[in-house]
Design an enzyme around this catalytic site. Structure first.
Site, PDB file in Angstrom:
ATOM      1  N   HIS A 196      -7.841  10.946  -2.534  1.00  0.00           N
ATOM      2  CA  HIS A 196      -7.278   9.684  -3.016  1.00  0.00           C
ATOM      3  C   HIS A 196      -6.954   9.841  -4.488  1.00  0.00           C
ATOM      4  CE1 HIS A 196      -6.902   5.461  -3.979  1.00  0.00           C
ATOM      5  NE2 HIS A 196      -7.028   5.139  -2.702  1.00  0.00           N
ATOM      6  N   PHE A 202       0.856  -1.180   0.000  1.00  0.00           N
ATOM      7  CA  PHE A 202       0.000   0.000   0.000  1.00  0.00           C
ATOM      8  C   PHE A 202       0.893   1.232   0.000  1.00  0.00           C
ATOM      9  CE2 PHE A 202      -4.625   0.725   1.150  1.00  0.00           C
ATOM     10  CZ  PHE A 202      -5.101  -0.344   0.421  1.00  0.00           C
ATOM     11  N   ARG A 235      -3.097  10.592   6.028  1.00  0.00           N
ATOM     12  CA  ARG A 235      -3.233   9.201   6.486  1.00  0.00           C
ATOM     13  C   ARG A 235      -2.628   8.254   5.470  1.00  0.00           C
ATOM     14  NH1 ARG A 235      -7.399   4.919   5.357  1.00  0.00           N
ATOM     15  NH2 ARG A 235      -8.221   6.293   3.766  1.00  0.00           N
ATOM     16  N   LEU A 279     -14.279   4.602  -5.597  1.00  0.00           N
ATOM     17  CA  LEU A 279     -12.859   4.342  -5.355  1.00  0.00           C
ATOM     18  C   LEU A 279     -12.327   3.159  -6.165  1.00  0.00           C
ATOM     19  CD1 LEU A 279     -10.363   4.984  -3.528  1.00  0.00           C
ATOM     20  CD2 LEU A 279     -11.112   3.069  -2.137  1.00  0.00           C
ATOM     21  N   GLU A 327      -6.183   1.550  -3.626  1.00  0.00           N
ATOM     22  CA  GLU A 327      -4.725   1.612  -3.753  1.00  0.00           C
ATOM     23  C   GLU A 327      -4.151   0.206  -3.926  1.00  0.00           C
ATOM     24  OE1 GLU A 327      -2.601   4.919  -1.639  1.00  0.00           O
ATOM     25  OE2 GLU A 327      -2.372   3.253  -0.263  1.00  0.00           O
ATOM     26  N   HIS A 377     -11.622  11.694  -0.022  1.00  0.00           N
ATOM     27  CA  HIS A 377     -11.637  10.296   0.415  1.00  0.00           C
ATOM     28  C   HIS A 377     -11.554  10.097   1.920  1.00  0.00           C
ATOM     29  CE1 HIS A 377     -10.890   5.999   0.110  1.00  0.00           C
ATOM     30  NE2 HIS A 377      -9.799   6.128   0.809  1.00  0.00           N
ATOM     31  N   ARG A 432      -0.434   9.145  -0.461  1.00  0.00           N
ATOM     32  CA  ARG A 432      -1.527   9.626  -1.322  1.00  0.00           C
ATOM     33  C   ARG A 432      -1.423  11.102  -1.662  1.00  0.00           C
ATOM     34  NH1 ARG A 432      -6.363   6.149   1.566  1.00  0.00           N
ATOM     35  NH2 ARG A 432      -5.651   4.191   0.634  1.00  0.00           N
ATOM     36  N   GLN A 451      -8.055  14.274   2.821  1.00  0.00           N
ATOM     37  CA  GLN A 451      -7.293  13.430   1.907  1.00  0.00           C
ATOM     38  C   GLN A 451      -8.002  13.281   0.566  1.00  0.00           C
ATOM     39  OE1 GLN A 451      -6.488   8.919   2.520  1.00  0.00           O
ATOM     40  NE2 GLN A 451      -4.564  10.000   2.782  1.00  0.00           N
TER      41      GLN A 451
HETATM   42  C1  LIG Z   1     -14.419   3.906  -0.680  1.00  0.00           C
HETATM   43  C2  LIG Z   1     -13.546   3.861   0.527  1.00  0.00           C
HETATM   44  C3  LIG Z   1     -12.677   2.792   0.712  1.00  0.00           C
HETATM   45  C4  LIG Z   1     -11.869   2.733   1.845  1.00  0.00           C
HETATM   46  N1  LIG Z   1     -11.002   1.679   2.002  1.00  0.00           N
HETATM   47  C5  LIG Z   1     -10.241   1.622   3.118  1.00  0.00           C
HETATM   48  C6  LIG Z   1      -9.328   0.543   3.316  1.00  0.00           C
HETATM   49  O1  LIG Z   1      -9.194  -0.349   2.482  1.00  0.00           O
HETATM   50  N2  LIG Z   1      -8.597   0.527   4.450  1.00  0.00           N
HETATM   51  C7  LIG Z   1      -8.704   1.515   5.402  1.00  0.00           C
HETATM   52  O2  LIG Z   1      -8.021   1.427   6.429  1.00  0.00           O
HETATM   53  N3  LIG Z   1      -9.583   2.525   5.249  1.00  0.00           N
HETATM   54  C8  LIG Z   1     -10.341   2.613   4.138  1.00  0.00           C
HETATM   55  N4  LIG Z   1     -11.212   3.661   3.978  1.00  0.00           N
HETATM   56  C9  LIG Z   1     -11.498   4.528   5.128  1.00  0.00           C
HETATM   57  C10 LIG Z   1     -12.429   3.784   6.086  1.00  0.00           C
HETATM   58  O3  LIG Z   1     -13.352   3.021   5.348  1.00  0.00           O
HETATM   59  C11 LIG Z   1     -13.214   4.716   7.002  1.00  0.00           C
HETATM   60  O4  LIG Z   1     -12.379   5.688   7.555  1.00  0.00           O
HETATM   61  C12 LIG Z   1     -13.861   3.924   8.130  1.00  0.00           C
HETATM   62  O5  LIG Z   1     -14.606   2.843   7.615  1.00  0.00           O
HETATM   63  C13 LIG Z   1     -14.762   4.807   8.983  1.00  0.00           C
HETATM   64  O6  LIG Z   1     -15.455   3.999   9.901  1.00  0.00           O
HETATM   65  P1  LIG Z   1     -16.257   4.624  11.111  1.00  0.00           P
HETATM   66  O7  LIG Z   1     -16.700   3.515  11.956  1.00  0.00           O
HETATM   67  O8  LIG Z   1     -15.469   5.709  11.741  1.00  0.00           O
HETATM   68  O9  LIG Z   1     -17.508   5.346  10.431  1.00  0.00           O
HETATM   69  P2  LIG Z   1     -18.563   4.877   9.316  1.00  0.00           P
HETATM   70  O10 LIG Z   1     -18.373   3.502   8.840  1.00  0.00           O
HETATM   71  O11 LIG Z   1     -18.579   5.990   8.325  1.00  0.00           O
HETATM   72  O12 LIG Z   1     -19.915   4.875  10.117  1.00  0.00           O
HETATM   73  C14 LIG Z   1     -20.533   6.059  10.546  1.00  0.00           C
HETATM   74  C15 LIG Z   1     -21.767   5.672  11.295  1.00  0.00           C
HETATM   75  O13 LIG Z   1     -22.316   6.824  11.901  1.00  0.00           O
HETATM   76  C16 LIG Z   1     -23.724   6.828  11.705  1.00  0.00           C
HETATM   77  N5  LIG Z   1     -24.178   8.217  11.728  1.00  0.00           N
HETATM   78  C17 LIG Z   1     -23.667   9.286  11.083  1.00  0.00           C
HETATM   79  N6  LIG Z   1     -24.396  10.384  11.346  1.00  0.00           N
HETATM   80  C18 LIG Z   1     -25.394   9.997  12.172  1.00  0.00           C
HETATM   81  C19 LIG Z   1     -26.496  10.660  12.774  1.00  0.00           C
HETATM   82  N7  LIG Z   1     -26.750  11.958  12.564  1.00  0.00           N
HETATM   83  N8  LIG Z   1     -27.323   9.941  13.577  1.00  0.00           N
HETATM   84  C20 LIG Z   1     -27.115   8.623  13.787  1.00  0.00           C
HETATM   85  N9  LIG Z   1     -26.114   7.942  13.206  1.00  0.00           N
HETATM   86  C21 LIG Z   1     -25.261   8.625  12.429  1.00  0.00           C
HETATM   87  C22 LIG Z   1     -23.907   6.163  10.354  1.00  0.00           C
HETATM   88  O14 LIG Z   1     -25.216   5.652  10.240  1.00  0.00           O
HETATM   89  C23 LIG Z   1     -22.854   5.064  10.433  1.00  0.00           C
HETATM   90  O15 LIG Z   1     -23.377   3.952  11.090  1.00  0.00           O
HETATM   91  C24 LIG Z   1     -11.965   3.757   2.816  1.00  0.00           C
HETATM   92  C25 LIG Z   1     -12.813   4.842   2.623  1.00  0.00           C
HETATM   93  C26 LIG Z   1     -13.573   4.924   1.465  1.00  0.00           C
HETATM   94  C27 LIG Z   1     -14.405   6.150   1.242  1.00  0.00           C
END
Ligand SMILES: Cc1cc2nc3c(=O)[nH]c(=O)nc-3n(C[C@H](O)[C@H](O)[C@H](O)COP(=O)(O)OP(=O)(O)OC[C@H]3O[C@@H](n4cnc5c(N)ncnc54)[C@H](O)[C@@H]3O)c2cc1C
Length: 569
Positions: A236, A120, A384, A246, A249, A349, A280, A234
């Site tokens: 991407h 990566f 990141r 996406l 990577e 991203h 990135r 960030q």
């Molecule tokens: C396309 C893509 C691919 C990625 N691939 C990778 C990878 O391969 N490896 C890596 O390390 N990272 C990757 N990332 C980054 C990573 O996916 C995210 O940073 C991570 O999944 C975020 O998880 P989280 O639990 O913080 O929030 P999220 O999974 O975004 O969850 C947010 C939660 O908050 C809830 N929520 C939001 N607002 C409210 C509200 N007002 N009321 C109630 N609930 C609410 C939503 O319903 C959801 O359940 C990627 C990002 C993207 C965009």
């Protein structure tokens, strides 16, 4: 009288961070009542779309090391990452990978049967632990399934949280709307973990789910907590055109490369050693330089882009290791990556910034923690490294879940400030639901996100940022705060306007932070201040809410071992 529910520990967000926190809290104590509140169904949380991998040092005997992962992350962060926090991430991660394995995670395997890892960007060793190119989906499924083993975790799916209530010192509860009935509730609790994810939908060209909007950040901000380092967004390198979905990577990790219109593998000029696998920020800037200097392609939509070539990997490898990339290319671009290069361009991203926390995820208010992308414990600094975010969600999900559960066991229920619930009810029902105006909020949302894409993208400068802020404030004055659909059940018109309301405040924080940081560091590249300036800007930015103007403060960076040096890839 507002309907009221009570739990001990509230977790807002059911992504990787929220689910990992819920499991840990339930493991710490079976005697506490845990609620996971999410505006979505659990498996629609943005985390399911993580593709490429989760970083961890698994094979020191083969040449990887904790020190190398720590240094790669410090360097990737452009020396703004807090080094004690980075050490914690790296030390905790190997056991998280095995923990997930024991809960049923189907990691991809090497020929010898051991867990698979791939290259990566920004790493000196292939340590992105993967499950094909659907790592987030499999991790979410594993965690959600594990949650079912505990009787004390209750899910409130499709509940839209609107505010955090505290008494000036301690957490007391939240307010939320049950989307299926439209009923407004108070949910009381002794502790809260904010795990609401990032807010990449502040940009119109984005890899994020449509639901990735900033209400969680905004709730914390309105409740008096600082947002930290929000100017670091960030981009991407490889969002597929035209949608922005996406292309992981991992595609470059498997050997894919970038070409300009002269057929030149231009990354050799910008990162002679790491090429396409530089960090990135470096690759995205190189791509935008190629485009700005006229060496890009014109996509049929008129947008400038470059090509990502995977053809030499062959159909078999693409099907085995990058099946989702193949499907995305075919379905959303009409391109078979084994036969044609893919059209790509840098895309919003990830947010390095978030709610200001300490190394344990504690915020400035007693009883409130933040974890995952919504939090800024400063593990990523100014940029990141890929695969470190799902890792962060797991590590700080575990830490905050444990600490919040222990806190709940000791804490007493505070006196509940009911007047704050009435004020919140008035804000959203009088101020938004029953608001009036002629301006279409969906058009305003588009204008706001287009402005962010134009003025606060890969390269920034003072004039653009100030113009952007002016435009934001003009848009904010328009009469968009009204909900035309008066339905109670599943009123997405209402949710959309509430999201927009939060977007204005948080976009403003990004712009004021970007204006104040007169240097280039990590993902924040100022053409008018092209160099990093450690003398004046080796500090975190904190922004506090004020009814007039956001208030900006500085916060020190923790440097334990590695003094800042020039970054080269
Ligand atoms: C396309 C893509 C691919 C990625 N691939 C990778 C990878 O391969 N490896 C890596 O390390 N990272 C990757 N990332 C980054 C990573 O996916 C995210 O940073 C991570 O999944 C975020 O998880 P989280 O639990 O913080 O929030 P999220 O999974 O975004 O969850 C947010 C939660 O908050 C809830 N929520 C939001 N607002 C409210 C509200 N007002 N009321 C109630 N609930 C609410 C939503 O319903 C959801 O359940 C990627 C990002 C993207 C965009």
């Amino acid at each position: 009288m507002v309907d009221t529910i009570e739990h001990d520990l509230l977790i807002v967000g059911s992504g990787l961070a929220g689910l990992r926190a819920a499991i840990q809290a339930a493991k710490t104590s079976s005697n506490i009542k845990i609620a996971v509140i999410s505006k979505l169904q659990v498996m629609r949380s943005h985390s399911v779309s993580a593709e490429g991998g989760t970083a961890a040092v698994l094979f020191p005997e083969e040449g990887d090391s904790i020190e190398s992962h720590v240094y790669d992350t410090v360097k990737g962060s452009d020396f703004l990452g807090d080094q004690d926090v980075i050490e914690k991430l790296v030390n905790e991660m190997p056991s998280e990978i095995y923990q997930l394995e024991h809960w049923g995670m189907p990691w991809s395997r090497r020929e010898d049967g051991r867990i698979g890892q791939r290259n990566f960007g920004g790493y000196s060793y292939p340590r992105a632990t993967f499950a094909q190119d659907k790592v987030g989906f499999y991790e979410m499924q594993t965690l959600y399934d594990t949650c079912q083993k505990f009787d004390n975790i209750e899910f409130y799916n499709e509940w839209f949280t609107t505010s955090i209530i505290h008494d000036g010192q301690k957490f007391c509860g939240i307010t939320a709307i049950k989307l299926s009935s439209g009923t407004f509730y108070t949910i009381k609790g002794k502790a809260l973990i904010i795990a609401t994810g990032g807010a990449g939908r502040l940009y119109s060209y984005s890899t994020y789910s449509l639901s990735s909007t900033p209400e969680g950040l905004d709730m914390a901000y309105r409740a008096g907590m600082a947002l930290k380092d929000m100017e670091f967004v960030q981009f991407h390198p490889t969002g597929i055109l035209p949608s922005g979905i996406l292309i992981t990577e991992g595609a470059r990790g498997e050997g894919g490369y970038l070409l300009n219109k002269d057929g030149d593998r231009f990354m050799k000029k910008y990162a002679p050693s790491k090429l396409e696998l530089a960090s990135r920020d470096v690759v995205s800037r190189a791509m935008m330089t190629e485009i700005n200097e006229g060496r890009g392609f014109k996509h049929e939509t008129g947008v400038d882009c470059l090509k990502l070539d995977l053809r030499h990997l062959g159909n078999e490898l693409i099907i085995k290791k990058l099946p989702a990339i193949r499907e995305i290319s075919l379905k959303f671009s009409g391109i078979d990556p084994a036969k044609e290069p893919i059209d790509v361009r840098p895309v919003s991203h990830y947010m390095m910034g978030g709610i200001h926390t300490n190394i344990d995820g504690a915020t400035e208010i007693q009883g409130i923690w933040a974890a995952g992308e919504a939090a800024c414990n400063s593990v990523h600094g100014a940029n990141r490294l890929g695969a470190n975010s799902t890792a962060e969600c797991l590590v700080w999900g575990k830490i905050t879940g444990d600490l919040a559960a222990k806190y709940v066991l000791e804490a007493k229920s505070p006196q509940f400030p009911l007047h704050l619930v009435s004020a919140e009810e008035k804000r959203i029902y009088d101020g938004i639901f029953r608001g009036s105006g002629s301006v279409n909020p969906y058009e305003v949302r588009q204008d706001l996100t287009d402005m962010m894409n134009e003025k606060a993208y890969v390269f920034r400068n003072e004039n653009d940022l100030i113009d952007g802020l002016k435009k934001l404030r003009e848009l904010k004055q328009k009469t968009w705060k009204h909900v035309d659909d008066k339905a109670k059940e599943y009123n997405t018109n209402f949710s959309n306007v509430m999201e927009l309301d939060s977007m204005f405040r948080v976009a403003e924080v990004i712009l004021v932070g970007a204006i104040a940081r007169k240097e280039s560091r990590g993902a924040h590249a100022r053409t008018d201040y092209p160099d990093r300036d450690d003398k004046n800007f080796l500090h975190h930015t904190l922004v506090y809410y004020d009814t007039k103007e956001p208030i900006i403060k500085k916060h020190p960076v923790t440097i334990t071992k590695y003094k800042p040096v020039e970054r080269k890839y």
